[in-house]
Design an enzyme around this catalytic site. Structure first.
Site, PDB file in Angstrom:
ATOM      1  N   HIS A  37      44.214  53.061  51.987  1.00  0.00           N
ATOM      2  CA  HIS A  37      43.969  52.846  50.556  1.00  0.00           C
ATOM      3  C   HIS A  37      45.223  52.992  49.695  1.00  0.00           C
ATOM      4  O   HIS A  37      45.171  52.758  48.479  1.00  0.00           O
ATOM      5  CB  HIS A  37      42.922  53.843  50.059  1.00  0.00           C
ATOM      6  N   HIS A  68      48.251  53.193  44.751  1.00  0.00           N
ATOM      7  CA  HIS A  68      47.010  53.838  45.188  1.00  0.00           C
ATOM      8  C   HIS A  68      45.832  53.021  44.663  1.00  0.00           C
ATOM      9  O   HIS A  68      45.635  52.886  43.454  1.00  0.00           O
ATOM     10  CB  HIS A  68      46.958  55.265  44.648  1.00  0.00           C
TER      11      HIS A  68
END
Length: 270
Positions: free
Chosen positions: A176, A191
């Site tokens: 992620h 992120h």
């Protein structure tokens, strides 16, 4: 610790008694019952002598030049010196001679990168806002660094490199997020989503690995907004400059719609 342990064994073996719990070390003898002062003194000597002896003998082992990295440093210096020598020689040559020194068809050595303005392109297509708009206080408080909050466009599903860089951080268990380091030492963190690490990689695919060299606009990872929302997480992307490196006057462009790999959203002075 070894010396004290041996001293404690001897002390216990002789049944040394105390009249109270007091300070340790040499003054500790004042809390020992008088008749045991002699053996306690021996125990203190054991702790001191053993510790001294072990420290001395362990200290006899000297790190070699290889262990201390001196050989590598000398080699690097030698290589740098050899590389600098031809450059210096060419610099001292007249212009006509320097041109003649270049063999026909031979590529010229790349010029040193000049300091000047630099930029980072948007890693995700979407609406760009200040990092303070992130719902996660870890990012909005800027404790990770200053940056941008990007709300992905409805069809956006790809994160690209904002500049030429080296991949320094990946998240193999979740895919992620990714960390990049530019040649000027600037460190970036991208992120995707908030608390998406809890998804365990479901909906994410990473296209690079740690140590890879990437170019601006190159695909880093893909994500599914549908799965992120289904898991109950916001889809906002944090784009953070976690360390400036040698960059100065870093400026962030906000309140715009940006295209991944095309729109400049961060500028700096190299």
């Amino acid at each position: 610790m070894i010396g004290s342990a041996l001293a404690a064994m001897v002390c216990t073996g002789f049944g040394v008694q105390v009249v109270s719990i007091g300070v340790g070390g040499i003054p500790g003898i004042l809390s020992i019952v008088f008749q045991f002062w002699g053996i306690f003194t021996v125990c203190m000597a054991i702790a001191i002598v053993v510790a001294f002896a072990l420290t001395y003998f362990v200290g006899l082992k000297k790190l070699s030049a290889e262990d201390r990295g001196l050989v590598a440093l000398k080699s690097a210096s030698a290589v740098a010196g050899e590389a600098a020598a031809p450059s210096a020689a060419v610099a001292e040559m007249p212009a006509s001679s320097a041109e003649a020194a270049e063999a026909p068809g031979q590529a010229k050595a790349p010029a040193a990168a000049a300091s000047g303005p630099g930029e980072l392109v948007c890693p995700v297509t979407g609406s760009v806002a200040s990092i303070e708009q992130m719902a996660d206080p870890v990012f909005s408080s800027k404790c990770m660094g200053d940056g941008l909050c990007i709300t992905p466009a409805p069809s956006a599903d790809t994160v690209v490199a904002p500049a030429d860089a080296t991949v320094t951080v990946t998240m193999p268990a979740s895919n992620h997020a990714v960390g990049l380091t530019l040649d000027n030492g600037m460190e970036l963190l991208i992120h995707v989503g908030i608390d998406t690490v809890a998804m365990g990689g479901d909906g994410f695919t990473c296209s690079i690995k740690q140590g890879d060299r990437v170019r601006a606009g190159q695909k880093l990872l893909t994500f599914s907004q549908e799965k992120i929302r289904a898991a109950g997480h916001p889809t906002d992307v944090a784009f953070v400059v976690s360390a400036p490196g040698s960059a100065k006057a870093i400026a962030f462009t906000t309140d715009i719609d940006a295209q991944a790999g095309e729109t400049s959203v961060v500028s700096y002075q190299a």
